[in-house]
Scaffold this motif. Structure first.
Motif, PDB file in Angstrom:
ATOM      1  N   ILE B 310      16.132  36.706  80.672  1.00 47.80           N
ATOM      2  CA  ILE B 310      16.298  35.341  81.196  1.00 47.80           C
ATOM      3  C   ILE B 310      16.548  35.298  82.710  1.00 47.80           C
ATOM      4  CG2 ILE B 310      18.798  35.153  80.770  1.00 47.80           C
ATOM      5  CD1 ILE B 310      18.238  32.281  79.749  1.00 47.80           C
ATOM      6  N   CYS B 311      17.104  36.359  83.265  1.00 48.41           N
ATOM      7  CA  CYS B 311      17.346  36.266  84.715  1.00 48.41           C
ATOM      8  C   CYS B 311      16.347  37.091  85.517  1.00 48.41           C
ATOM      9  CB  CYS B 311      18.803  36.547  85.071  1.00 48.41           C
ATOM     10  SG  CYS B 311      19.303  38.245  84.993  1.00 48.41           S
ATOM     11  N   ARG B 312      15.221  37.404  84.888  1.00 48.50           N
ATOM     12  CA  ARG B 312      14.214  38.198  85.601  1.00 48.50           C
ATOM     13  C   ARG B 312      13.095  37.314  86.128  1.00 48.50           C
ATOM     14  NH1 ARG B 312      14.822  43.413  84.259  1.00 48.50           N
ATOM     15  NH2 ARG B 312      13.792  43.821  86.258  1.00 48.50           N
ATOM     16  N   SER B 313      12.344  37.921  87.047  1.00 50.30           N
ATOM     17  CA  SER B 313      11.234  37.178  87.656  1.00 50.30           C
ATOM     18  C   SER B 313      10.057  37.108  86.692  1.00 50.30           C
ATOM     19  CB  SER B 313      10.819  37.849  88.960  1.00 50.30           C
ATOM     20  OG  SER B 313      10.475  39.188  88.692  1.00 50.30           O
ATOM     21  N   GLU B 314       9.181  36.196  86.987  1.00 48.19           N
ATOM     22  CA  GLU B 314       8.044  35.926  86.109  1.00 48.19           C
ATOM     23  C   GLU B 314       7.209  37.186  85.847  1.00 48.19           C
ATOM     24  OE1 GLU B 314       7.912  33.007  84.687  1.00 48.19           O
ATOM     25  OE2 GLU B 314       5.841  32.765  84.051  1.00 48.19           O
ATOM     26  N   ASP B 315       6.983  38.012  86.866  1.00 49.55           N
ATOM     27  CA  ASP B 315       6.155  39.209  86.662  1.00 49.55           C
ATOM     28  C   ASP B 315       6.829  40.186  85.702  1.00 49.55           C
ATOM     29  OD1 ASP B 315       8.057  39.512  88.696  1.00 49.55           O
ATOM     30  OD2 ASP B 315       6.960  41.161  89.630  1.00 49.55           O
ATOM     31  N   ARG B 316       8.164  40.282  85.801  1.00 46.76           N
ATOM     32  CA  ARG B 316       8.897  41.172  84.890  1.00 46.76           C
ATOM     33  C   ARG B 316       8.834  40.644  83.466  1.00 46.76           C
ATOM     34  NH1 ARG B 316      10.302  46.046  87.325  1.00 46.76           N
ATOM     35  NH2 ARG B 316       9.385  45.489  89.317  1.00 46.76           N
ATOM     36  N   LYS B 317       8.980  39.332  83.345  1.00 47.47           N
ATOM     37  CA  LYS B 317       8.933  38.720  82.014  1.00 47.47           C
ATOM     38  C   LYS B 317       7.564  38.974  81.376  1.00 47.47           C
ATOM     39  CE  LYS B 317      12.222  34.996  82.781  1.00 47.47           C
ATOM     40  NZ  LYS B 317      12.436  33.569  82.980  1.00 47.47           N
ATOM     41  N   GLU B 318       6.553  38.824  82.201  1.00 39.68           N
ATOM     42  CA  GLU B 318       5.191  39.000  81.692  1.00 39.68           C
ATOM     43  C   GLU B 318       4.995  40.423  81.174  1.00 39.68           C
ATOM     44  OE1 GLU B 318       2.173  37.401  84.304  1.00 39.68           O
ATOM     45  OE2 GLU B 318       0.743  38.894  83.578  1.00 39.68           O
ATOM     46  N   LYS B 319       5.471  41.360  81.946  1.00 36.97           N
ATOM     47  CA  LYS B 319       5.309  42.757  81.571  1.00 36.97           C
ATOM     48  C   LYS B 319       6.047  43.033  80.256  1.00 36.97           C
ATOM     49  CE  LYS B 319       5.379  47.248  83.759  1.00 36.97           C
ATOM     50  NZ  LYS B 319       6.620  47.856  83.248  1.00 36.97           N
ATOM     51  N   TYR B 320       7.234  42.482  80.168  1.00 37.21           N
ATOM     52  CA  TYR B 320       8.053  42.649  78.972  1.00 37.21           C
ATOM     53  C   TYR B 320       7.320  42.109  77.738  1.00 37.21           C
ATOM     54  CZ  TYR B 320      11.990  41.935  75.773  1.00 37.21           C
ATOM     55  OH  TYR B 320      12.819  41.932  74.682  1.00 37.21           O
TER      56      TYR B 320
END
Ligand code: SF4
Lengths: 264, 399
Positions: B310-320
């Motif tokens: 929840i506190c990560r950037s969009e690119d990190r979320k996408e990768k996850y």
């Protein structure tokens, strides 16, 4: 000859189509959905059978769709309206397409690939914005029969902007426009433009642009405006308001052909 | 066993004050280990929020908070919880317990949202008790040194006030022990969720939202560890026996966003009927804290609580999400756009479209809310989900 039936019980109207085994429409009917869906379904079936000079025994399979799809006792398949609209449109337009259906209470944006398979869809039913109910509300405010909206909008020479998302706020905006002395036809065109904008927010067309639903059926000028806005011609299949029911009938026919239906 | 574990927790929580135990309110991903090590009973208002949602008490309570100036557009955990406080009604009473315990201290971490702080500050004003916490920066990309160091320092700086209210000094040994239990709990909970990578899955997202209870409210305790050991063993047995959570599982769905608490059962039933198993979710995975390390409590807590999706950037979320889709063999992603929680609604910055393009994975967005059922259209959700599964079926048939 074998016959197949599809019924689409929508928020406002129930539509029914009977097709023969080649997919030709031989009878159709429409009525208000009312509060008793089963009753509406029976009435529609009787009307369409009479129009086609058939009897109930001639119908091999009947599929239902729409909000009331689970309330038709004699239905033997219940695909969603998304599937049925896609199926019906694909029958007429056999290429990659984006189908925009504007109903009484929802608008749908459906993408089909070049095989007719759905790749994506979106339904907007959060509120009346961009749907037939919005136009009905506007007609009510302007004390006009809904049937006159199309002719009026066509006559408009000036664009009046209705800025709000909200149907109630738009109605208030209309009062202000009336006070400001704007002409009724310009206000109606403004309302059409508002529907177009809501539809344009839903997505981007990919492939042919096809429109169906009651709003497209009764308001050719709105179809023109959509075409202008998306900068591409709009195809409207025959009986656009019945396309969901037609699709349901085709699924009923498919059932015989393949012994399988989606989600049967 | 779940009932017993959670029942014991709630009983201890509500009887604590009479026995002289201090109560700390803590956000779900706040420094719970620290509080537990200082002997606090730790209460998580978000858990109460979820209960208000699941019992469908929320729609009657939210308007009470709305009428007092809390907008219907902000977190509906906040508005239902404050509504519950104002009305004096809580699901606790259904368990024959008095309502939630009053806080001696309110502790937040803004890693998830700002609303938690606003929520806690309301009670701080009501009871005149301290409300302190950690201001974690959001939209984090790389978890680099300066951010972690800052959050670790902020966490450490809370200790004197925690000690003052607790009336005792922090025992480093105790903290290490709690951290070790928390770490164990996290590992077990992760293994529980990973059981859903099996085909067919023995557990779904809907089960997960219930099973996660101990991981949320009891991490750092032996009870949670014991609970998940048993659950994990059961799941392993299910996998070995080919037991499916969804009979005849045909489709595997990823649920992004918050649960619709008041409709969990209906949704579970619908997915079950469609032979679709919701195998993984961003939500349930939010209580995995791989970084926790008893040897380095403050830094590792900082790392764990910053690594959250929840506190990560969009690119990190996408990768996850990409990794999750692969790991759980997902056929389609459902994004729940929760009106009052933008923080947990991940469809709003083009993620569905990007993942669809990249992974060729179909998606569906449903509009609703975690607690405010006034924002949810049952009919719309039902038809959308049905149409989505139709689409996946068609796709599977033509592959
Ligand atoms: S993350 Fe969302 S649901 Fe959770 S407390 Fe914040 S706003 Fe509320």
């Amino acid at each position: 000859m074998q016959y197949f039936c599809g019924i689409d019980i929508g928020a406002a109207t129930a539509k029914l189509v009977i097709i023969d085994e080649h997919g030709n429409t031989v009878g159709k009917s429409i009525s208000r959905s009312g509060v008793d869906y089963a009753k509406a379904a029976d009435k529609n079936l009787a009307d369409a059978l009479a129009a086609a000079k058939l009897s109930r025994a001639d119908i091999v399979h009947a599929f239902s769709t729409g909000y009331g799809r689970d309330n038709v006792p004699w239905s033997d398949g219940r695909p969603t309206e998304i599937a049925c609209h896609g199926r019906g449109a694909w029958h007429h337009v056999r290429r990659k397409m984006t189908l925009i259906d504007i109903g009484a209470q929802d608008s749908k944006f459906i993408h089909l690939d070049d095989q007719g398979h759905r790749t994506n869809f979106k339904m907007n039913r959060k509120c009346a914005a961009g749907t037939g109910s919005f136009l009905e509300e506007i007609a009510l405010r302007l004390a006009l029969p809904v049937e006159e909206l199309n002719g009026l909008a066509e006559r408009s020479t000036k664009e009046v902007t209705l800025g709000s998302f909200c149907t109630v706020f738009s109605a208030t905006e209309i009062l202000a426009k009336i006070r400001a002395g704007e002409k009724v036809e310009d206000i109606v065109k403004g309302a059409f433009r508002s529907v177009v904008k809501r539809v344009m927010e839903m997505g981007l067309p990919d492939g042919a642009l096809v429109m169906t639903g009651g709003v497209a059926a009764h308001n050719p000028y709105l179809v023109t405006l959509i075409g202008e806005s998306f900068k591409q011609p709009v195809l409207v299949p025959p009986d656009p308001q019945h396309i969901g029911a037609f699709g349901a009938a085709l699924f009923a026919l498919d059932k015989i052909k393949s012994g399988e239906t989606p989600c049967s | 066993m779940m009932k017993a574990v959670m029942g014991k927790y709630y009983t201890e929580l509500t009887t604590g004050p009479a026995q002289g135990k201090k109560t700390a309110w803590c956000t779900s991903v706040g420094p719970a280990e620290l509080l537990r090590a200082l002997g606090y009973n730790v209460y998580f208002p978000e858990n109460h929020g979820a209960m208000l949602g699941a019992t469908r008490m929320a729609p009657d309570l939210i308007p009470l908070a709305n009428a007092r100036g809390f907008s219907p557009d902000i977190c509906s955990y906040l508005t239902s919880d404050i509504g519950s406080y104002l009305k004096g009604e809580s699901p606790f009473q259904k368990m024959k317990l008095p309502g939630p315990p009053k806080a001696d201290i309110l502790v937040f971490n803004t890693n998830q949202c700002r609303d938690v702080k606003d929520w806690f500050q309301f009670y701080a004003r009501e009871w005149n008790v301290p409300c302190i916490g950690i201001h974690t920066p959001r939209s984090l990309g790389e978890l680099d040194g300066p951010v972690i160091e800052d959050v670790a320092r902020q966490t450490e700086a809370l200790v004197p006030e925690f000690e003052r209210v607790a009336g005792q000094k922090l025992d480093p040994e105790k903290l290490r022990a709690v951290m070790a239990l928390s770490r164990q709990c996290t590992e077990l909970w992760k293994a529980v969720l990973e059981a859903a990578a099996a085909v067919p899955t023995p557990i779904t997202f809907f089960d997960g939202t219930i099973q996660m209870g101990p991981a949320v409210v009891l991490r750092g305790s032996q009870d949670a560890v014991d609970y998940y050991k048993v659950l994990l063993a059961e799941l392993k047995q299910c996998i070995a026996n080919g037991v499916a959570a969804v009979d005849g599982e045909k489709f595997r769905i990823y649920w992004d966003g918050m649960p619709v608490w008041g409709k969990l059962r209906d949704l579970a039933t619908q997915f079950q009927a469609l032979k679709a198993a919701v195998v993984a979710s961003t939500y349930c995975n939010s209580w995995i804290f791989d970084d926790l390390d008893p040897a380095d409590p403050f830094k590792s807590m900082a790392r764990a609580y910053c690594r959250l999706f929840i506190c990560r950037s969009e690119d990190r979320k996408e990768k996850y999400m990409e990794e999750m889709v692969a790991k759980y063999k997902v056929n389609g992603i459902l994004y729940h756009d929760a009106k009052t929680c933008p923080n947990n609604s991940n469809n709003r910055y083009q993620m569905p479209q990007r993942l669809e393009q990249k992974l060729r994975i179909p998606y569906l967005v449903i509009h609703g809310d975690l607690n405010d059922l006034r924002l949810y259209s049952e009919e719309q959700a039902r038809t959308n989900i049905e149409a989505f599964i139709e689409q996946l079926a068609e796709r599977a048939a033509h592959r």
